[in-house]
Design a protein around this motif. Structure first.
Motif, PDB file in Angstrom:
ATOM      1  N   MET A 157      53.017  11.061  -0.697  1.00 49.28           N
ATOM      2  CA  MET A 157      51.590  11.380  -0.750  1.00 49.28           C
ATOM      3  C   MET A 157      50.903  10.660  -1.906  1.00 49.28           C
ATOM      4  SD  MET A 157      51.708  15.454   0.133  1.00 49.28           S
ATOM      5  CE  MET A 157      49.948  15.626  -0.155  1.00 49.28           C
ATOM      6  N   ALA A 158      51.572  10.632  -3.066  1.00 54.83           N
ATOM      7  CA  ALA A 158      50.988   9.941  -4.215  1.00 54.83           C
ATOM      8  C   ALA A 158      50.897   8.437  -3.972  1.00 54.83           C
ATOM      9  CB  ALA A 158      51.809  10.235  -5.467  1.00 54.83           C
ATOM     10  N   ASP A 159      51.944   7.858  -3.374  1.00 57.52           N
ATOM     11  CA  ASP A 159      51.934   6.417  -3.116  1.00 57.52           C
ATOM     12  C   ASP A 159      50.881   6.042  -2.075  1.00 57.52           C
ATOM     13  OD1 ASP A 159      53.966   6.043  -4.925  1.00 57.52           O
ATOM     14  OD2 ASP A 159      55.557   6.206  -3.419  1.00 57.52           O
ATOM     15  N   VAL A 160      50.767   6.847  -1.025  1.00 55.94           N
ATOM     16  CA  VAL A 160      49.763   6.562   0.008  1.00 55.94           C
ATOM     17  C   VAL A 160      48.355   6.637  -0.584  1.00 55.94           C
ATOM     18  CG1 VAL A 160      48.735   7.442   2.129  1.00 55.94           C
ATOM     19  CG2 VAL A 160      51.207   7.251   1.936  1.00 55.94           C
ATOM     20  N   ALA A 161      48.119   7.661  -1.396  1.00 53.96           N
ATOM     21  CA  ALA A 161      46.799   7.781  -2.027  1.00 53.96           C
ATOM     22  C   ALA A 161      46.505   6.570  -2.914  1.00 53.96           C
ATOM     23  CB  ALA A 161      46.733   9.067  -2.847  1.00 53.96           C
ATOM     24  N   HIS A 162      47.546   6.102  -3.622  1.00 50.63           N
ATOM     25  CA  HIS A 162      47.345   4.941  -4.485  1.00 50.63           C
ATOM     26  C   HIS A 162      47.065   3.682  -3.673  1.00 50.63           C
ATOM     27  CE1 HIS A 162      47.877   2.204  -7.869  1.00 50.63           C
ATOM     28  NE2 HIS A 162      48.743   1.523  -7.129  1.00 50.63           N
ATOM     29  N   GLU A 163      47.810   3.476  -2.588  1.00 49.89           N
ATOM     30  CA  GLU A 163      47.629   2.276  -1.779  1.00 49.89           C
ATOM     31  C   GLU A 163      46.294   2.284  -1.045  1.00 49.89           C
ATOM     32  OE1 GLU A 163      49.451  -0.367  -1.745  1.00 49.89           O
ATOM     33  OE2 GLU A 163      50.935   0.444  -3.136  1.00 49.89           O
ATOM     34  N   LEU A 164      45.847   3.451  -0.619  1.00 50.86           N
ATOM     35  CA  LEU A 164      44.565   3.522   0.084  1.00 50.86           C
ATOM     36  C   LEU A 164      43.385   3.383  -0.861  1.00 50.86           C
ATOM     37  CD1 LEU A 164      45.211   6.420   2.637  1.00 50.86           C
ATOM     38  CD2 LEU A 164      45.093   3.981   3.115  1.00 50.86           C
ATOM     39  N   ARG A 165      43.585   3.742  -2.118  1.00 52.18           N
ATOM     40  CA  ARG A 165      42.466   3.727  -3.054  1.00 52.18           C
ATOM     41  C   ARG A 165      41.947   2.313  -3.292  1.00 52.18           C
ATOM     42  NH1 ARG A 165      44.902   5.679  -7.105  1.00 52.18           N
ATOM     43  NH2 ARG A 165      44.478   7.878  -6.662  1.00 52.18           N
ATOM     44  N   THR A 166      42.851   1.340  -3.377  1.00 59.13           N
ATOM     45  CA  THR A 166      42.427  -0.025  -3.719  1.00 59.13           C
ATOM     46  C   THR A 166      41.505  -0.633  -2.663  1.00 59.13           C
ATOM     47  OG1 THR A 166      44.451  -0.366  -5.000  1.00 59.13           O
ATOM     48  CG2 THR A 166      43.240  -2.324  -4.304  1.00 59.13           C
ATOM     49  N   PRO A 167      41.901  -0.699  -1.388  1.00 64.14           N
ATOM     50  CA  PRO A 167      40.960  -1.294  -0.416  1.00 64.14           C
ATOM     51  C   PRO A 167      39.696  -0.469  -0.233  1.00 64.14           C
ATOM     52  CG  PRO A 167      42.861  -0.363   0.704  1.00 64.14           C
ATOM     53  CD  PRO A 167      43.174  -0.342  -0.747  1.00 64.14           C
ATOM     54  N   LEU A 168      39.803   0.851  -0.320  1.00 64.26           N
ATOM     55  CA  LEU A 168      38.598   1.668  -0.197  1.00 64.26           C
ATOM     56  C   LEU A 168      37.646   1.439  -1.359  1.00 64.26           C
ATOM     57  CD1 LEU A 168      40.018   5.070   1.116  1.00 64.26           C
ATOM     58  CD2 LEU A 168      38.619   3.423   2.354  1.00 64.26           C
ATOM     59  N   LEU A 203      48.225  -1.013   6.746  1.00 65.48           N
ATOM     60  CA  LEU A 203      48.907   0.026   5.976  1.00 65.48           C
ATOM     61  C   LEU A 203      49.100   1.288   6.813  1.00 65.48           C
ATOM     62  CD1 LEU A 203      50.048   1.171   3.354  1.00 65.48           C
ATOM     63  CD2 LEU A 203      47.714   1.722   2.646  1.00 65.48           C
ATOM     64  N   ILE A 204      48.077   1.667   7.551  1.00 66.84           N
ATOM     65  CA  ILE A 204      48.185   2.872   8.375  1.00 66.84           C
ATOM     66  C   ILE A 204      49.206   2.677   9.490  1.00 66.84           C
ATOM     67  CG2 ILE A 204      46.916   4.360   9.979  1.00 66.84           C
ATOM     68  CD1 ILE A 204      44.434   3.890   8.247  1.00 66.84           C
ATOM     69  N   GLU A 205      49.227   1.505  10.099  1.00 67.56           N
ATOM     70  CA  GLU A 205      50.195   1.243  11.162  1.00 67.56           C
ATOM     71  C   GLU A 205      51.615   1.217  10.605  1.00 67.56           C
ATOM     72  OE1 GLU A 205      51.739   0.740  14.845  1.00 67.56           O
ATOM     73  OE2 GLU A 205      49.687   1.284  14.273  1.00 67.56           O
ATOM     74  N   ASP A 206      51.780   0.652   9.409  1.00 72.06           N
ATOM     75  CA  ASP A 206      53.107   0.647   8.783  1.00 72.06           C
ATOM     76  C   ASP A 206      53.577   2.066   8.492  1.00 72.06           C
ATOM     77  OD1 ASP A 206      53.156  -2.071   8.905  1.00 72.06           O
ATOM     78  OD2 ASP A 206      52.639  -2.404   6.804  1.00 72.06           O
ATOM     79  N   LEU A 207      52.697   2.895   7.990  1.00 75.85           N
ATOM     80  CA  LEU A 207      53.063   4.284   7.711  1.00 75.85           C
ATOM     81  C   LEU A 207      53.417   5.022   9.000  1.00 75.85           C
ATOM     82  CD1 LEU A 207      50.384   5.203   5.020  1.00 75.85           C
ATOM     83  CD2 LEU A 207      52.841   4.965   4.662  1.00 75.85           C
ATOM     84  N   ARG A 208      52.687   4.753  10.054  1.00 78.35           N
ATOM     85  CA  ARG A 208      52.972   5.399  11.340  1.00 78.35           C
ATOM     86  C   ARG A 208      54.343   4.975  11.864  1.00 78.35           C
ATOM     87  NH1 ARG A 208      52.446   3.792  16.596  1.00 78.35           N
ATOM     88  NH2 ARG A 208      52.196   5.471  18.143  1.00 78.35           N
ATOM     89  N   THR A 209      54.619   3.669  11.811  1.00 77.59           N
ATOM     90  CA  THR A 209      55.927   3.182  12.268  1.00 77.59           C
ATOM     91  C   THR A 209      57.055   3.768  11.441  1.00 77.59           C
ATOM     92  OG1 THR A 209      54.909   1.103  12.989  1.00 77.59           O
ATOM     93  CG2 THR A 209      57.298   1.114  12.676  1.00 77.59           C
TER      94      THR A 209
END
Length: 370
Positions: A157-168, A203-209
């Motif tokens: 959860m922490a890593d996903v939040a960090h990775e999503l924060r940059t492009p957003l 990123l979302i597709e990678d997380l889903r896979t």
């Protein structure tokens, strides 16, 4: 003894309308354990007493019938004495059994209440009869695995939040700049915004896979595939990138290898992730080699070798961890994790070997389907 969870931090997944730490289940479990052991003691005591008295009575009757025991007045004074001795022996035996079995079993039950309340740090001593020791060992293994999964979930959860924060953040800044007139509203700015959306989508597709493969819910569409031809196609798609990086890309894939039952889309993704990493970490003037070969068991192996800077033993140990990025890496850190999960879904194995300054080799094997 009544116990409470030692963890004071409320987990993020805990229901908001329930208090933390949870005392209700622990209290109910304590009462349940007391009732269980009371009934167990009464039942075991009655059964053991009846067994001992029955054995003594049978032994007395047999000895009397054989003439081995003789007593005045039919032995009436001796039989009650034997019954009393048997009762005392039964009570002593029952106390030993309860202490030998009930104590470790009660510890497991108390620890289970703590796990139910969210405390995954609890462990129980592995002692007592062999079945109880096996139960305690299984309980400790289960608790350790639950704790690891909980820790991985929080880290994810922490890593996903960090990775999503940059492009957003980049998209938000660009849009605010466009609205405020800081940036011109031209095609170049829109193209940059589109690229950031592609980053989010990937990123979302990678997380889903990754979630589907690790959860065992990934459906593979297997069919007979020429793995050599598939590898050459993937390498061909990287020829332009390799030329731009001044890296010599070669493929060693014989044409006489048999077909293999795999999911071509998923294996293409594996080769793509591994080869992209190899090219990304190979300096200009270096080389990358992709080799396909048959294994002794009838399966296939794919090996990607580069002449990059290499990896330390510590980096090799974490190469397939989610969101792990080595020095100089600018990806999401999910490529090798996805590759490992997809290879495992096919029943294969993947491993990495490297030495600092001597490049890296990542190889995976695919078993032959019956």
């Amino acid at each position: 003894m009544r116990t409470r969870p030692c963890s004071s931090a409320k987990p993020p997944w805990w229901p908001h309308n329930e208090a933390w730490p949870s005392r209700g289940p622990v209290d109910r479990g304590y009462v349940t354990r007391v009732r269980f052991f009371r009934r167990f003691a009464w039942l075991a005591g009655v059964m053991l007493l009846c067994a001992v008295l029955g054995m003594l009575t049978l032994a007395w009757l047999a000895a009397t019938a054989l003439g081995l025991v003789s007593s005045p007045r039919g032995g009436a004074p001796i039989l009650p004495a034997a019954v009393v001795v048997g009762a005392v022996a039964a009570i002593a035996t029952l106390a030993g059994v309860l202490r030998h079995v009930g104590t470790p079993l009660g510890a497991v039950m108390a620890a289970a209440d703590r796990v139910a309340a969210g405390d995954y740090t609890v462990r129980v001593g592995e002692y007592g009869p062999p079945p109880i020791r096996a139960l305690a060992h299984a309980f400790n293994a289960m608790t350790e695995r639950l704790g690891n999964h909980d820790r991985l979930r929080r880290d994810l959860m922490a890593d996903v939040a960090h990775e999503l924060r940059t492009p957003l953040t980049v998209m938000q800044g660009k849009l605010e700049g466009l609205l405020d007139g800081v940036y011109p509203r031209d095609e170049g700015q829109l193209q940059q915004l589109l690229e950031e959306t592609h980053v989010l989508s990937r990123l979302i597709e990678d997380l889903r896979t990754l979630a589907l493969s690790e959860g065992g819910a990934l459906k593979l569409q297997k069919e007979p595939i020429d793995l050599c031809g598939l590898t050459r196609d993937v390498a061909g798609s990287f020829s332009g990138d390799a030329a731009a990086r001044q890296v010599a890309l070669a493929v060693d894939a014989p044409d006489d290898l048999p077909l293999i039952e795999i999911d071509p889309v998923r294996i293409r993704e594996v080769i793509t992730n591994v080869l992209a990493n190899a090219l990304r970490h190979t300096p200009p003037g270096g080389s990358a080699l992709v080799r396909v070969a048959a294994t002794a068991s009838g399966g296939m192996s794919v090996e990607v070798r580069d002449t990059g800077s290499g990896m330390t033993p510590e980096a090799i140990a974490r190469a397939f961890d989610r969101f792990y990025k080595g020095s100089g890496s600018h990806g999401t850190g999910l490529g090798l994790s996805i590759a490992r999960s997809l290879v495992a879904a096919h029943g294969g194995k993947i491993h990495a070997s490297s030495e600092p300054g001597r490049g890296t080799t990542i190889a995976f094997t695919l078993p032959r389907e019956p």
